[in-house]
Design an enzyme around this catalytic site. Sequence first.
Site, PDB file in Angstrom:
ATOM      1  N   ASP A 101       0.860  -1.176   0.000  1.00 33.87           N
ATOM      2  CA  ASP A 101       0.000   0.000   0.000  1.00 33.87           C
ATOM      3  C   ASP A 101       0.902   1.233   0.000  1.00 33.87           C
ATOM      4  O   ASP A 101       1.300   1.714  -1.054  1.00 33.87           O
ATOM      5  CB  ASP A 101      -0.930  -0.076   1.221  1.00 33.87           C
ATOM      6  CG  ASP A 101      -1.919   1.075   1.286  1.00 33.87           C
ATOM      7  OD1 ASP A 101      -1.967   1.889   0.350  1.00 33.87           O
ATOM      8  OD2 ASP A 101      -2.661   1.176   2.292  1.00 33.87           O
ATOM      9  N   ARG A 163      -9.380 -13.982   6.275  1.00 31.50           N
ATOM     10  CA  ARG A 163      -8.162 -14.491   5.628  1.00 31.50           C
ATOM     11  C   ARG A 163      -8.426 -15.760   4.825  1.00 31.50           C
ATOM     12  O   ARG A 163      -7.699 -16.075   3.888  1.00 31.50           O
ATOM     13  CB  ARG A 163      -7.088 -14.811   6.678  1.00 31.50           C
ATOM     14  CG  ARG A 163      -6.526 -13.597   7.397  1.00 31.50           C
ATOM     15  CD  ARG A 163      -5.270 -13.990   8.157  1.00 31.50           C
ATOM     16  NE  ARG A 163      -4.849 -13.023   9.148  1.00 31.50           N
ATOM     17  CZ  ARG A 163      -4.080 -11.957   8.896  1.00 31.50           C
ATOM     18  NH1 ARG A 163      -3.689 -11.701   7.671  1.00 31.50           N
ATOM     19  NH2 ARG A 163      -3.735 -11.135   9.867  1.00 31.50           N
TER      20      ARG A 163
HETATM   21  P1  IMP Z   1       2.044  -0.591   3.679  1.00 33.25           P
HETATM   22  O1  IMP Z   1       3.123  -0.632   4.709  1.00 33.25           O
HETATM   23  O2  IMP Z   1       1.230   0.667   3.731  1.00 33.25           O
HETATM   24  O3  IMP Z   1       2.552  -0.895   2.274  1.00 33.25           O
HETATM   25  O4  IMP Z   1       0.995  -1.699   4.069  1.00 33.25           O
HETATM   26  C1  IMP Z   1       1.296  -3.009   3.963  1.00 33.25           C
HETATM   27  C2  IMP Z   1       0.509  -3.878   4.923  1.00 33.25           C
HETATM   28  O5  IMP Z   1      -0.730  -3.283   5.337  1.00 33.25           O
HETATM   29  C3  IMP Z   1       0.168  -5.154   4.190  1.00 33.25           C
HETATM   30  O6  IMP Z   1       1.183  -6.130   4.355  1.00 33.25           O
HETATM   31  C4  IMP Z   1      -1.156  -5.530   4.805  1.00 33.25           C
HETATM   32  O7  IMP Z   1      -0.948  -6.339   5.947  1.00 33.25           O
HETATM   33  C5  IMP Z   1      -1.786  -4.214   5.233  1.00 33.25           C
HETATM   34  N1  IMP Z   1      -2.762  -3.726   4.237  1.00 33.25           N
HETATM   35  C6  IMP Z   1      -2.654  -2.649   3.420  1.00 33.25           C
HETATM   36  N2  IMP Z   1      -3.745  -2.497   2.665  1.00 33.25           N
HETATM   37  C7  IMP Z   1      -4.571  -3.523   2.987  1.00 33.25           C
HETATM   38  C8  IMP Z   1      -5.878  -3.932   2.529  1.00 33.25           C
HETATM   39  O8  IMP Z   1      -6.520  -3.330   1.662  1.00 33.25           O
HETATM   40  N3  IMP Z   1      -6.383  -5.045   3.111  1.00 33.25           N
HETATM   41  C9  IMP Z   1      -5.734  -5.759   4.074  1.00 33.25           C
HETATM   42  N4  IMP Z   1      -4.516  -5.417   4.519  1.00 33.25           N
HETATM   43  C10 IMP Z   1      -3.944  -4.304   3.995  1.00 33.25           C
HETATM   44 MG    MG Z   2      -2.699  -7.122   7.868  1.00 30.25          MG
END
Ligand code: IMP
Ligand code: MG
Length: 173
Positions: A101, A163
């Site tokens: 994300d 999940r």
């Molecule tokens: P980031 O650090 O913002 O890239 O987020 C990564 C982590 O956030 C992922 O490994 C997921 O565990 C969680 N995450 C981000 N977006 C989603 C989503 O839409 N659904 C579920 N988990 C998410």
């Molecule tokens: Mg998560």
Amino acid sequence: MNKVVSVLIDEETLARRVSELGRQISEELEGTTPVMVGVLRGGSIFHADLIRNISLELQVDFISAKSYGATTKSSGIVKLGRDLESNIKDQDVVLVEDIIDSGKTARFLVKHLKLQRPSSIRICSLLSKPSRENFDIPIDYLGFEVPDQFIVGYGLDFDQNFRNLPYIGILGA
Ligand code: IMP
Ligand code: MG
């Protein structure tokens, strides 16, 4: 849970794409014995399916990161949960993520893995959101771009639920 989930990517489409990614990794990493590092817990199902589509000798390990808060937005503070058990010095590593994300988690994990001086690190993520805040995380192998909505299923959770859905869904109200 009284939440509606609409199907975004069905089982068959997931299986087809995971098999393509497995083939691509098998071709590009031919001659190596990669360490396929699954990111717990969300990446576990993708990891399990992906490695069975890779025709190389490989090794398996897991790592986890905690990004604080049980909400749909991560706090931005990332900490290490479970560390690797393998020694990855001079190994070719593929980090297997469920979704990228903001990119903060992947950036944190790559930095952590680099401390062990692997010979290479690649990122394989099933999903990516366009919201990626230019954290300059190159995704070497990407399954699908998804809209900037909350995604569940196939390993991904909302507050530890969903999940086990065999497809990727969008969480509604
Ligand atoms: P980031 O650090 O913002 O890239 O987020 C990564 C982590 O956030 C992922 O490994 C997921 O565990 C969680 N995450 C981000 N977006 C989603 C989503 O839409 N659904 C579920 N988990 C998410
Ligand atoms: Mg998560």
